[in-house]
Design an enzyme around this catalytic site. Structure first.
Site, PDB file in Angstrom:
ATOM      1  N   HIS A   1       3.494  -2.817   6.893  1.00  0.00           N
ATOM      2  CA  HIS A   1       2.359  -1.940   6.590  1.00  0.00           C
ATOM      3  C   HIS A   1       2.219  -0.823   7.629  1.00  0.00           C
ATOM      4  O   HIS A   1       2.975  -0.742   8.594  1.00  0.00           O
ATOM      5  CB  HIS A   1       1.057  -2.751   6.583  1.00  0.00           C
ATOM      6  CG  HIS A   1       0.882  -3.619   5.379  1.00  0.00           C
ATOM      7  ND1 HIS A   1       0.116  -3.245   4.295  1.00  0.00           N
ATOM      8  CD2 HIS A   1       1.384  -4.838   5.090  1.00  0.00           C
ATOM      9  CE1 HIS A   1       0.152  -4.211   3.384  1.00  0.00           C
ATOM     10  NE2 HIS A   1       0.913  -5.187   3.846  1.00  0.00           N
TER      11      HIS A   1
ATOM     12  N   GLU B   1       2.093  -3.987  11.391  1.00  0.00           N
ATOM     13  CA  GLU B   1       1.401  -2.711  11.240  1.00  0.00           C
ATOM     14  C   GLU B   1       2.018  -1.662  12.170  1.00  0.00           C
ATOM     15  O   GLU B   1       2.269  -1.934  13.345  1.00  0.00           O
ATOM     16  CB  GLU B   1      -0.092  -2.852  11.574  1.00  0.00           C
ATOM     17  CG  GLU B   1      -0.854  -3.846  10.698  1.00  0.00           C
ATOM     18  CD  GLU B   1      -1.219  -3.280   9.333  1.00  0.00           C
ATOM     19  OE1 GLU B   1      -0.941  -2.082   9.089  1.00  0.00           O
ATOM     20  OE2 GLU B   1      -1.789  -4.038   8.528  1.00  0.00           O
TER      21      GLU B   1
ATOM     22  N   HIS C   1       0.873  -1.179   0.000  1.00  0.00           N
ATOM     23  CA  HIS C   1       0.000   0.000   0.000  1.00  0.00           C
ATOM     24  C   HIS C   1       0.910   1.229   0.000  1.00  0.00           C
ATOM     25  O   HIS C   1       1.556   1.530   1.004  1.00  0.00           O
ATOM     26  CB  HIS C   1      -0.909  -0.013   1.221  1.00  0.00           C
ATOM     27  CG  HIS C   1      -1.818  -1.202   1.266  1.00  0.00           C
ATOM     28  ND1 HIS C   1      -2.258  -1.781   2.446  1.00  0.00           N
ATOM     29  CD2 HIS C   1      -2.380  -1.925   0.257  1.00  0.00           C
ATOM     30  CE1 HIS C   1      -3.046  -2.797   2.161  1.00  0.00           C
ATOM     31  NE2 HIS C   1      -3.140  -2.906   0.840  1.00  0.00           N
TER      32      HIS C   1
ATOM     33  N   GLU D   1       1.480   3.943   2.752  1.00  0.00           N
ATOM     34  CA  GLU D   1       2.010   3.507   4.046  1.00  0.00           C
ATOM     35  C   GLU D   1       3.532   3.617   4.016  1.00  0.00           C
ATOM     36  O   GLU D   1       4.265   2.626   4.041  1.00  0.00           O
ATOM     37  CB  GLU D   1       1.508   2.098   4.349  1.00  0.00           C
ATOM     38  CG  GLU D   1      -0.016   2.069   4.493  1.00  0.00           C
ATOM     39  CD  GLU D   1      -0.624   0.684   4.480  1.00  0.00           C
ATOM     40  OE1 GLU D   1       0.125  -0.312   4.618  1.00  0.00           O
ATOM     41  OE2 GLU D   1      -1.855   0.576   4.318  1.00  0.00           O
TER      42      GLU D   1
END
Length: 385
Positions: free
Chosen positions: A265, A341, A168, A171
């Site tokens: 991420h 994350e 992504h 990010e």
């Protein structure tokens, strides 16, 4: 001076509604070029030195992750090197940034950008090391390079550890993370002579894709590539016409095999660092879940920024699970395979009033994760003796 707003540069993204006065600027966050995702912004404001600025994001509540604006502060920079947080409020409909710039020109962004030029410099600097091999896996839809860095010498019995980042593109903390990890692994700067890197490379080869989505990064997309594909939903059946990035990387992983896999991420809403594993995923064995729990404990010992109290609920992605990189890899290779994350906001457990979560903190986390990987490898080795 007249207020002037621009975004026609690498990863630039904003729609200007009105900018007649510095204290009444209105903008809208644009969608990805070929998809409806929206959250990323990056733009330059000129003519505002010493002038109180009030920038209203009119469509904040209409973006993909409106919860991401709660307790969020935008980042700003005068030189695109040093970034800091600026006062930001969200009323459930619009988001407003209010501050008085010290200089005529200031950049604002969703998170500290990771520029294409820095990406290319990272690749170039890395290959100066005799430990590194740089290989083109193919091209993106816009014709950009998909570059794989292999660190360490392959050999019998060595483990293959794969790390990918920035599926992504918005990010950006993911590539900062990779930069920090690579600097320690290559003994760069303050990490010169670090014994951990030598111990790791004696037993493993690292395969790293610092940017899985170069097109989306340059276009200023949040989650998709040039074709509008969310790459982290393409791993079950990647397509050269839609998701060549995943197609090429998956083929490279098949060629080497995989003993550990980490997909890096950022999360818009949760102000914590955490991992998403395979709990709740159909077919996940107890042995696989036990490896994940053991690794999480090792990562907690390696980094005070990492925690496991807050994160995604088990089975969050349900039927989509095997379309995700870490879930597909776990099933295909029966190995430790996790999604990491990091926050766009701050780490609520260890807040920083000036910078929040940042590129530097992401890089430090990347460097610290190597200790958890080394500890996991030693534990795996002990079990096989």
């Amino acid at each position: 001076m007249t207020v002037f707003i621009s975004s026609t540069f690498d990863s630039g993204a904003i729609h200007v509604v009105s900018a007649e006065r510095a204290d009444d600027i209105h903008v809208r966050i644009p969608q990805d070029n070929a998809a409806e995702f929206s959250q990323w912004f990056h733009f330059r404001v000129q003519g505002v030195a010493g002038t109180p600025c009030r920038i209203v994001f009119d469509n904040a509540s209409e973006t993909s992750y409106p919860r991401g604006w709660q307790d969020y502060r935008a980042v700003a920079s005068y030189d695109r090197v040093t970034w800091f947080r600026v006062p930001t409020t969200y009323d459930g409909r619009t988001m407003t940034v209010s501050f008085t710039p010290s200089h005529d020109s200031v950049y604002l962004a969703y998170f500290e950008p990771y520029a294409e030029e820095r990406h290319l410099a990272l690749l170039g600097t890395a290959q100066n090391s005799p430990l590194v091999r740089s290989r083109s896996l193919g091209a993106t839809l816009d014709g950009r390079d998909m570059t794989l860095l292999t660190i360490g010498e392959p050999g019998d019995g060595k483990r293959n550890i794969w790390i990918i980042a920035r599926q992504h593109p918005g990010e950006t903390m993911a590539e900062w993370f990779v930069e920090g990890l690579m600097r320690r692994l290559l003994g760069a700067g303050d990490w010169a002579g670090d014994p951990l890197a030598k111990a790791l490379l004696a037993e493993a080869v690292f395969h790293i894709v610092p940017n899985m989505n170069p097109d989306g990064s340059a276009r200023g997309n949040l989650r998709t590539n040039a074709a509008g594909a969310n790459l982290n939903r393409e791993w079950l059946e990647p397509d050269l016409t839609r998701s060549p990035e995943v197609f090429h990387v998956r083929a490279a992983i098949e060629a080497t095999g995989c003993d550990m896999f980490f997909d890096i991420h950022g999360d818009e809403a949760l102000p914590y660092v955490f991992v998403a594993g395979n709990e709740g995923v159909e077919g996940a064995s107890e042995a696989m879940l036990a490896r994940e729990r053991a690794y999480i404990e090792r990562f907690k010992a390696a980094s005070l920024d990492f925690q496991d109290k807050f994160g995604y609920p088990p089975g969050k992605h349900a039927a989509e699970s095997l379309k995700l990189a870490s879930k597909w890899i776990a099933r295909r290779f029966d190995c430790l395979s996790l999604t990491l994350e990091m926050p766009f906001k701050d780490n609520a457990n260890r807040p920083d009033a000036n910078v929040g979560w940042s590129g530097a903190r992401s890089a430090a986390l990347g460097a610290s994760m190597l200790a958890a990987i080394e500890s996991q490898m030693q534990a795996d080795k002990a079990r096989t003796v």
